[in-house]
Design a protein around this motif. Structure first.
Motif, PDB file in Angstrom:
ATOM      1  N   GLU A 180       6.106  12.969   5.372  1.00 29.39           N
ATOM      2  CA  GLU A 180       6.900  13.362   4.203  1.00 29.39           C
ATOM      3  C   GLU A 180       7.935  12.285   3.873  1.00 29.39           C
ATOM      4  OE1 GLU A 180       8.655  17.135   4.925  1.00 29.39           O
ATOM      5  OE2 GLU A 180       6.748  18.235   4.898  1.00 29.39           O
ATOM      6  N   CYS A 181       8.583  11.755   4.909  1.00 28.93           N
ATOM      7  CA  CYS A 181       9.595  10.711   4.693  1.00 28.93           C
ATOM      8  C   CYS A 181       8.966   9.429   4.161  1.00 28.93           C
ATOM      9  CB  CYS A 181      10.328  10.421   6.003  1.00 28.93           C
ATOM     10  SG  CYS A 181      11.412  11.753   6.564  1.00 28.93           S
ATOM     11  N   ILE A 182       7.813   9.062   4.705  1.00 30.87           N
ATOM     12  CA  ILE A 182       7.123   7.854   4.255  1.00 30.87           C
ATOM     13  C   ILE A 182       6.741   7.983   2.783  1.00 30.87           C
ATOM     14  CG2 ILE A 182       4.988   6.522   4.475  1.00 30.87           C
ATOM     15  CD1 ILE A 182       5.117   7.111   7.506  1.00 30.87           C
ATOM     16  N   GLU A 183       6.196   9.135   2.414  1.00 21.83           N
ATOM     17  CA  GLU A 183       5.793   9.349   1.022  1.00 21.83           C
ATOM     18  C   GLU A 183       7.008   9.316   0.094  1.00 21.83           C
ATOM     19  OE1 GLU A 183       3.357  12.620  -1.722  1.00 21.83           O
ATOM     20  OE2 GLU A 183       4.101  13.181   0.263  1.00 21.83           O
ATOM     21  N   PHE A 184       8.071   9.997   0.476  1.00 24.99           N
ATOM     22  CA  PHE A 184       9.266  10.080  -0.368  1.00 24.99           C
ATOM     23  C   PHE A 184       9.890   8.701  -0.573  1.00 24.99           C
ATOM     24  CE2 PHE A 184      13.758  10.687  -1.206  1.00 24.99           C
ATOM     25  CZ  PHE A 184      13.755  11.678  -2.177  1.00 24.99           C
ATOM     26  N   ASP A 185      10.114   7.967   0.524  1.00 27.55           N
ATOM     27  CA  ASP A 185      10.774   6.663   0.405  1.00 27.55           C
ATOM     28  C   ASP A 185       9.875   5.626  -0.257  1.00 27.55           C
ATOM     29  OD1 ASP A 185      13.295   7.233   1.333  1.00 27.55           O
ATOM     30  OD2 ASP A 185      12.787   6.902   3.426  1.00 27.55           O
ATOM     31  N   GLU A 225      13.386   1.930   5.789  1.00 30.92           N
ATOM     32  CA  GLU A 225      13.053   3.226   6.354  1.00 30.92           C
ATOM     33  C   GLU A 225      11.547   3.413   6.468  1.00 30.92           C
ATOM     34  OE1 GLU A 225      15.213   5.995   7.451  1.00 30.92           O
ATOM     35  OE2 GLU A 225      16.222   4.089   7.673  1.00 30.92           O
ATOM     36  N   VAL A 226      10.814   3.003   5.451  1.00 34.33           N
ATOM     37  CA  VAL A 226       9.350   3.127   5.492  1.00 34.33           C
ATOM     38  C   VAL A 226       8.787   2.322   6.661  1.00 34.33           C
ATOM     39  CG1 VAL A 226       7.198   2.562   4.286  1.00 34.33           C
ATOM     40  CG2 VAL A 226       9.070   3.641   3.043  1.00 34.33           C
ATOM     41  N   ARG A 227       9.320   1.124   6.876  1.00 31.44           N
ATOM     42  CA  ARG A 227       8.852   0.309   8.013  1.00 31.44           C
ATOM     43  C   ARG A 227       9.179   0.997   9.338  1.00 31.44           C
ATOM     44  NH1 ARG A 227      10.875  -3.937   4.724  1.00 31.44           N
ATOM     45  NH2 ARG A 227      12.801  -4.108   5.953  1.00 31.44           N
ATOM     46  N   LEU A 283       7.383   4.105  14.017  1.00 36.17           N
ATOM     47  CA  LEU A 283       7.541   5.288  14.858  1.00 36.17           C
ATOM     48  C   LEU A 283       6.265   6.120  14.863  1.00 36.17           C
ATOM     49  CD1 LEU A 283       9.433   6.967  16.625  1.00 36.17           C
ATOM     50  CD2 LEU A 283      10.228   8.134  14.569  1.00 36.17           C
ATOM     51  N   LYS A 284       5.615   6.220  13.727  1.00 38.86           N
ATOM     52  CA  LYS A 284       4.347   6.961  13.637  1.00 38.86           C
ATOM     53  C   LYS A 284       3.281   6.317  14.523  1.00 38.86           C
ATOM     54  CE  LYS A 284       0.715   8.349  10.406  1.00 38.86           C
ATOM     55  NZ  LYS A 284      -0.316   7.520  11.090  1.00 38.86           N
ATOM     56  N   GLU A 285       3.271   4.994  14.561  1.00 40.57           N
ATOM     57  CA  GLU A 285       2.321   4.292  15.426  1.00 40.57           C
ATOM     58  C   GLU A 285       2.564   4.634  16.895  1.00 40.57           C
ATOM     59  OE1 GLU A 285       0.948  -0.317  16.486  1.00 40.57           O
ATOM     60  OE2 GLU A 285       2.293   0.089  14.807  1.00 40.57           O
TER      61      GLU A 285
END
Length: 233
Positions: free
Chosen positions: A75-80, A210-212, A217-219
């Motif tokens: 959700e954060c990745i999509e939003f940012d 933030e996306v990076r 973190l997702k990785e």
């Protein structure tokens, strides 16, 4: 059984068969020792089984928490990512106009939610000590340390900047974001454009960073999930 052994010993002593008695006594002691060792081994096996069952329970709960973390990260990745794209459009356009969508994304943010109740329980009860897999131990600790770092960055930098920007733009344009549904462009004065340009450039850079962070973190989260699932097999 004890009465039988006692009778055998008494018979051997009464018959004066000291040598046989000593051999019998040694054999009896050996049987007792073997019995004790078997009992200890059974206790160790039961304890190991209990510990493994407890460990598997916590690891399964940890996987559930990681799935929740992943949902929050996506959700954060999509939003940012959308925020970064919209702000770039305004910055690169050179126009004194803002779309309502740009305003909404620029004045809002998403915080990554860490679900760490299971991890806290693991730490407080020393469950990780039951885990022989050192790589997995390190991966669990490193993931939550980095998750805290990402979360702290949001709280100490992003939210402050967003709050300042939100107050500024709401004050200048008298916009109520809760009820703001106008899809038309918002005209800016040259002064407002110079002010907002600086805000937007800063917020865009933060969104990109933030996306990076979220992707990194997702990785780590995906790698940790794989390690845990392998341990549970």
């Amino acid at each position: 059984m004890i009465k039988v052994f006692r009778k055998i010993r008494q018979d051997l002593l009464s018959e004066g068969k000291t040598g046989k008695y000593l051999k019998y006594a040694f054999g009896e002691i050996l049987l007792v020792v073997i019995g004790i060792l078997i009992a200890l081994q059974l206790n160790v096996s039961r304890e190991n089984h209990s510990n493994q069952k407890k460990l598997n329970k916590y690891l399964s709960l940890l996987v559930e928490d990681l799935e929740k973390d992943k949902s929050s990260l996506l959700e954060c990745i999509e939003f940012d990512s959308i925020k970064n794209q919209l702000l770039n459009q305004y910055i690169d356009s050179g126009n004194l106009k803002l779309s309502s969508e740009t305003i909404k994304y620029a004045a809002r943010w998403r915080n990554f939610l860490i679900h760490k109740s299971t991890y806290n329980s693991i730490q407080s009860s020393n469950i990780l000590e039951l885990l022989d897999n050192i790589e997995l131990q390190n991966s669990i600790s490193e993931y939550y340390a980095f998750a805290e770092q990402v979360n702290n960055y949001e709280n100490t930098h992003l939210n402050t900047q967003m709050s300042n920007f939100t107050n500024e733009i709401l004050k200048r344009k008298r916009i109520n974001l809760l009820y703001y549904k106008d899809n038309t462009n918002i005209e800016l004065t040259a002064e407002e454009d110079s002010i907002f340009y600086g805000y937007f450039t800063h917020i865009r850079d933060i969104a990109a960073l933030e996306v990076r962070n979220y992707n990194k973190l997702k990785e780590e989260l995906d790698n940790l999930s794989v390690l845990i699932k392998m341990e549970l097999k």
